[in-house]
Enzyme design. Structure first.
Site, short mmCIF file in Angstrom:
data_model
loop_
_atom_site.label_atom_id
_atom_site.label_comp_id
_atom_site.label_asym_id
_atom_site.label_seq_id
_atom_site.Cartn_x
_atom_site.Cartn_y
_atom_site.Cartn_z
N GLY A 1 -8.61 -4.61 11.88
CA GLY A 1 -9.40 -5.72 12.38
C GLY A 1 -10.29 -5.20 13.51
N ARG B 1 0.81 -1.22 0.00
CA ARG B 1 0.00 0.00 0.00
C ARG B 1 0.85 1.28 0.00
NH1 ARG B 1 -3.67 -2.35 4.84
NH2 ARG B 1 -1.80 -3.64 5.03
N ASN C 1 41.84 24.33 -1.77
CA ASN C 1 42.27 23.15 -1.02
C ASN C 1 42.49 21.92 -1.89
OD1 ASN C 1 39.50 23.14 -1.50
ND2 ASN C 1 39.09 21.79 0.21
C1 UD1 Z 1 -2.93 -5.98 11.01
C2 UD1 Z 1 -3.98 -6.87 11.70
C3 UD1 Z 1 -5.23 -6.03 12.00
C4 UD1 Z 1 -4.86 -4.85 12.84
C5 UD1 Z 1 -3.74 -4.02 12.21
C6 UD1 Z 1 -3.25 -3.01 13.20
C7 UD1 Z 1 -3.62 -9.09 10.78
C8 UD1 Z 1 -4.10 -10.13 9.87
N1 UD1 Z 1 -4.31 -7.97 10.85
O1 UD1 Z 1 -3.48 -5.59 9.76
O2 UD1 Z 1 -6.19 -6.83 12.69
O3 UD1 Z 1 -6.02 -4.06 13.05
O4 UD1 Z 1 -2.64 -4.87 11.85
O5 UD1 Z 1 -2.37 -2.10 12.59
O6 UD1 Z 1 -2.65 -9.33 11.46
N2 UD1 Z 1 3.91 -8.97 8.03
C9 UD1 Z 1 4.82 -10.01 7.96
N3 UD1 Z 1 4.56 -11.05 7.14
C10 UD1 Z 1 3.43 -11.14 6.39
C11 UD1 Z 1 2.50 -10.08 6.48
C12 UD1 Z 1 2.76 -9.02 7.30
O7 UD1 Z 1 5.85 -9.99 8.62
O8 UD1 Z 1 3.26 -12.14 5.68
C13 UD1 Z 1 4.21 -7.81 8.90
C14 UD1 Z 1 4.24 -6.47 8.15
O9 UD1 Z 1 5.55 -6.17 7.70
C15 UD1 Z 1 3.74 -5.50 9.20
C16 UD1 Z 1 2.90 -6.35 10.15
O10 UD1 Z 1 3.20 -7.68 9.85
O11 UD1 Z 1 4.80 -4.91 9.93
C17 UD1 Z 1 1.40 -6.09 9.93
O12 UD1 Z 1 1.07 -6.35 8.60
P1 UD1 Z 1 0.06 -5.44 7.78
O13 UD1 Z 1 -0.06 -5.99 6.43
O14 UD1 Z 1 0.41 -4.03 7.96
O15 UD1 Z 1 -1.29 -5.76 8.59
P2 UD1 Z 1 -2.62 -4.90 8.58
O16 UD1 Z 1 -3.34 -5.13 7.32
O17 UD1 Z 1 -2.34 -3.51 8.95
CA CA Z 2 -0.47 -2.36 9.20
#
Ligand code: UD1
Ligand code: CA
Length: 493
Positions: free
Chosen positions: A143, A18, A387
């Site tokens: 979430g 995103r 210099n």
């Molecule tokens: C996540 C939560 C959501 C919460 C929100 C809060 C899940 C499924 N959802 O959503 O409920 O409200 O955070 O900000 O967890 N990451 C990995 N490996 C992956 C996917 C993600 O390491 O395969 C890491 C990302 O780098 C990031 C973190 O996990 O730092 C969260 O991932 P992101 O995709 O931002 O989750 P959200 O959609 O924001």
């Molecule tokens: Ca996030």
């Protein structure tokens, strides 16, 4: 305060789609600090051992962490980005404490107080799983936390019913879980039918269904905002910056136009200092008491001692400035400049890798590079140290009490001894002994009566030109008549 019996697992493997940038979102900075370092520093302060789960752009994130000087972090790799549940699974071999604190890497506004509260509540309530939630007026993207007959669930927005989507209690993405429960239940998380990923949020449902003790603590939304796109990064930075401005105001710093200045995290500003419109105070800067930094100046990794005044539009990096010093307007100091007390650097002066002792002045249009200047020196307008000889940088030394005339070219390596003078317009290529006047220019000759001679010459020239012109006009006339004739002949043909 140290927190024992907890291992931190920071999720940082996601693709940050995103953000729409090639660079991973976790190394974008908030007030000068890469996002990934915010949770890391908090856990470090509590002495909590840390695992960082890497995947997308893993080398960049790792090197950013190393660059910060933070070490003894365990890195694990999530080979395929199959969701937050799968990311936690990749860290399993590092679970060496009874509780695992899972934190999303994209939450730069989290505080140490909140982490402390999470751990205390978890212990007090003897919970198996405690997670952080917050109320938020526009919960889109998060979430939702659902309470059903005393049981807690998290439903991702993609899976929400229309009614669930109106819920404003959101999951912050920070969970403290008993290691045994995590180890025994992580594999029970099913692949999400909508996205095909494994969500750590589903662990809450797994726990609730088994009637284990699940708790949530509610905290202010601003402390747990996730950063998924550049707009959210901008908002997070605004919040962090405002917190810092308020902090420095409470310590006696006056901001001329607080809404349009920028502060990095790692700075200090002494009381009664004044920060002008559009000023950037960047990482590693320490400004003393009663200093003035005027409009649109940028100060980075620089120490400025008490009562000094940086006039507008000056750019200062990696330098040390003494007491009662004036710099600018429009000055540029970079790469290890050291200015003694009461020195003055004026407008359109650039100084690089140069040490200047107390009471020395260089007020106008000067370049000093790789130079050492003593006390009480006056450097005239337009002085340039040469210099660079095309191969290497050479040093200029100007000792105490020297006077460098205007428009001097000091060709390094060169040394001007104590109490010496150089004449204006000099090119100084050889050392000047102490107590000496050096004149490095060709001697002036005065040609007395030259103006009259020149006038006479001009007059003579004019009258001889007049004669010549008259003659050549007559020739032209003849030619012209000739030309007409020729034309006529041609016409007749
Ligand atoms: C996540 C939560 C959501 C919460 C929100 C809060 C899940 C499924 N959802 O959503 O409920 O409200 O955070 O900000 O967890 N990451 C990995 N490996 C992956 C996917 C993600 O390491 O395969 C890491 C990302 O780098 C990031 C973190 O996990 O730092 C969260 O991932 P992101 O995709 O931002 O989750 P959200 O959609 O924001
Ligand atoms: Ca996030």
């Amino acid at each position: 305060m140290a927190i024992s019996n907890v291992r931190g697992v920071i999720l940082a493997a996601g693709k940050s789609t995103r953000f729409k940038t090639e660079k991973c979102k976790l190394i974008f900075t908030v007030c000068g600090q890469p996002m990934i370092l915010f949770p890391i520093k908090i856990l470090k302060d509590f002495n909590i051992p840390i695992t960082v789960v890497l995947g997308f752009k893993k080398d960049e994130i790792k090197s950013e962490i190393k660059k910060s000087g933070i070490n003894s972090i365990d890195f694990v790799v999530q080979e395929n980005q199959m969701g937050t549940g799968n990311a936690v699974k990749s860290s399993q071999k590092t679970w060496d404490r009874d509780n695992i604190l899972i934190i999303n890497g994209d939450a730069p506004l989290i505080t140490d107080e909140i982490i402390k509260e999470l751990v205390e509540e978890h212990n007090k309530k003897k919970a198996t799983l405690t997670f952080i939630s917050a109320h938020c007026f526009n919960p889109s993207g998060y979430g939702r936390v659902i309470k059903d007959k005393d049981k807690l669930f998290i439903v991702e927005e993609k899976n929400c019913t229309d009614e669930q989507r109106t819920i404003t209690l959101i999951n912050a993405g920070i969970y403290l879980v008993s290691k045994d429960f995590l180890a025994n239940n992580l594999d029970k998380i099913k692949k999400n039918p909508v996205s095909g990923e494994y969500y750590i949020t589903d662990l809450v449902e797994v726990a609730s269904k088994q009637n284990v003790n699940v708790q949530t603590i509610q905290v202010p939304y601003d402390n747990v905002r996730g950063v998924n796109n550049l707009e959210e990064l901008w908002v997070a930075e605004q919040i962090k910056r405002s917190q810092m401005i308020k902090y420095w105001m409470s310590r006696g710093v006056r901001f001329e136009l607080a809404q349009n200045i920028h502060l990095d995290l790692d700075i200090q500003i002494g009381e009664e200092s004044f920060i002008g419109t559009g000023v950037h105070v960047l990482r590693g800067t320490k400004i003393g008491k009663k200093c003035t930094i005027n409009a649109f100046s940028i100060i980075e990794n620089t120490k400025i001692d008490d009562n000094s005044h940086i006039h507008s539009h000056s750019v200062i990096q990696d330098s040390v400035i003494g007491k009662n010093v004036h710099v600018g307007p429009f000055a540029r100091l970079r790469n290890n400049v050291i200015l003694g007390d009461n020195s003055t650097i004026g407008n359109f002066v650039e100084i690089k890798n140069t040490q200047i002792d107390d009471n020395t002045k260089t007020r106008h249009l000067t370049f000093l590079g790789d130079t050492s200047v003593g006390k009480n020196v006056n450097i005239g307008a337009g002085t340039i140290t040469c210099n660079f000889d095309g191969v290497k940088k050479n040093k200029t030394i100007i000792e105490d009490n020297c006077f460098i005339g205007s428009n001097n070219t000091l060709i390094a390596p060169v040394k001007i001894g104590k109490n010496s003078y150089t004449a204006g317009g000099s090119a100084i290529s050889g050392d000047v002994p102490q107590n000496t006047l050096a004149i490095g220019r060709s001697r002036q000759k005065n040609k007395v009566g030259y103006t009259k001679k020149l006038k006479d010459k001009k007059r003579q020239n004019q009258s001889s030109n007049k004669n010549k012109n008259e003659k050549s006009n007559n020739n032209l006339k003849i030619n012209f008549i000739g030309a007409v004739k020729t034309d006529k002949i041609q016409e007749n043909v």
